[in-house]
Design a protein around this motif. Structure first.
Motif, mmCIF file in Angstrom:
data_model
loop_
_atom_site.group_PDB
_atom_site.id
_atom_site.type_symbol
_atom_site.label_atom_id
_atom_site.label_comp_id
_atom_site.label_asym_id
_atom_site.label_seq_id
_atom_site.Cartn_x
_atom_site.Cartn_y
_atom_site.Cartn_z
ATOM 1 N N GLU A 145 0.814 -1.206 0.000
ATOM 2 C CA GLU A 145 0.000 0.000 0.000
ATOM 3 C C GLU A 145 0.857 1.270 0.000
ATOM 4 O O GLU A 145 0.308 2.377 -0.071
ATOM 5 N N GLY A 201 -2.491 4.588 -2.159
ATOM 6 C CA GLY A 201 -3.931 4.670 -2.382
ATOM 7 C C GLY A 201 -4.455 3.622 -3.338
ATOM 8 O O GLY A 201 -5.614 3.721 -3.789
ATOM 9 N N LEU A 204 -7.373 1.805 -1.713
ATOM 10 C CA LEU A 204 -8.326 2.680 -1.037
ATOM 11 C C LEU A 204 -9.739 2.382 -1.523
ATOM 12 O O LEU A 204 -9.983 2.290 -2.727
#
Length: 286
Positions: A145, A201, A204
């Motif tokens: 991530e 992101g 996300l």
């Protein structure tokens, strides 16, 4: 005869199979991105700096969508992945550095040229490290991530901040500001090759009740970008620089939480990460 004759094409040579157009389209976009980046360099040395910066940003945009387009069209290939990686060094390293040098850094003399070279080299090192980490299957799933260092596309947009500020009249280019911009360019190069964790992101997720406000916010951002491009880019880069320490802090907290997990939970998370990686590897990056 010293050398044997080559077999004639058509009869004795291998048969060349036809390639679908969808396999070629992402590579054409990559070539177009290279042309845009190199054209930006030309416009910069002709003194057409706003057009030059726009071309570099357009090249970065094209370079960002070719891989996604290839995955959507199921047209990924090893050739496309290698070509995309080679295009990145031009669009994210060479083109921004030379545009900035032609606009401002040349006023600083050799230090300005050294700063431009360092940024281009740092971009190449950053891309090479990204390719290596992308093939590391032993990396914990949660670390995927985060980028290791500022990603090359963000670095290309970031290093042009002195140009944006000059366009909106914050300062007048001179020798003193050229030295300041050279220092900023070296800082941007350091951020590219640093071990700073930057939140990507990629994983996300947006709640259903926040989709509409998010769409409205993106529309507002695009309108501001088209109406006030240099102001919006300047504000966005400053906000991004302020975001970097927050990202590093979030990474440190996440690392503490992961270290405190029992061994059984770590094994389960690692297995889940392998499953996700296997599903994504079915369509390699173009």
């Amino acid at each position: 005869m010293v050398f044997r004759p080559f077999p004639p094409h058509g009869r004795g040579g291998p048969r060349i199979r036809e390639i679908p157009l969808r396999m070629v389209l992402p590579n054409l976009i990559t070539v177009l991105a290279i042309c845009a980046g190199l054209s930006g360099i030309r416009f910069a040395f002709e003194g057409r700096f706003e057009t030059a910066v726009a071309m570099v940003l357009f090249a970065a945009f094209l370079d960002g969508i070719d891989g996604r387009l290839a995955r959507m069209m199921k047209a990924t290939s090893k050739f496309g992945a290698q070509m995309d990686s080679l295009a990145d060094i031009v669009n994210f390293g060479v083109a921004p550095a030379l545009v900035l040098y032609a606009f401002l850094l040349d006023r600083a003399g050799s230090p300005g040229w050294i700063a431009a070279l360092l940024f281009a080299i740092a971009c190449g090192l950053r891309l090479a490290r990204f390719n290596v980490l992308d093939e590391d299957l032993e990396r914990p799933a949660w670390q995927e991530e985060y980028f290791v260092g500022v990603p090359a596309p963000a670095g290309a947009v970031l290093v042009l901040l002195p140009v944006y500020l000059a366009f909106i009249g914050v300062y007048q280019p001179d020798r003193i500001t050229a030295f300041a911009a050279s220092a900023f360019t070296v800082l941007a190069a350091f951020l590219l090759v640093s071990r700073l964790p930057v939140y990507s992101g990629k994983k996300l997720r947006v709640r259903r009740d926040r989709v509409m406000p998010l769409i409205l916010a993106v529309a507002l951002l695009l309108l501001l970008l088209f109406s006030y491009p240099w102001h919006t880019l300047s504000a966005g880069i400053i906000a991004y620089l302020l975001f970097l320490p927050l990202s590093a802090r979030a990474y440190a907290k996440r690392a503490q939480v992961e270290e405190a997990k029992p061994a059984e939970e770590k094994a389960a998370d690692a297995e889940a990460g392998v499953d996700i990686e296997t599903d994504e590897s079915a369509e390699p990056k173009a």
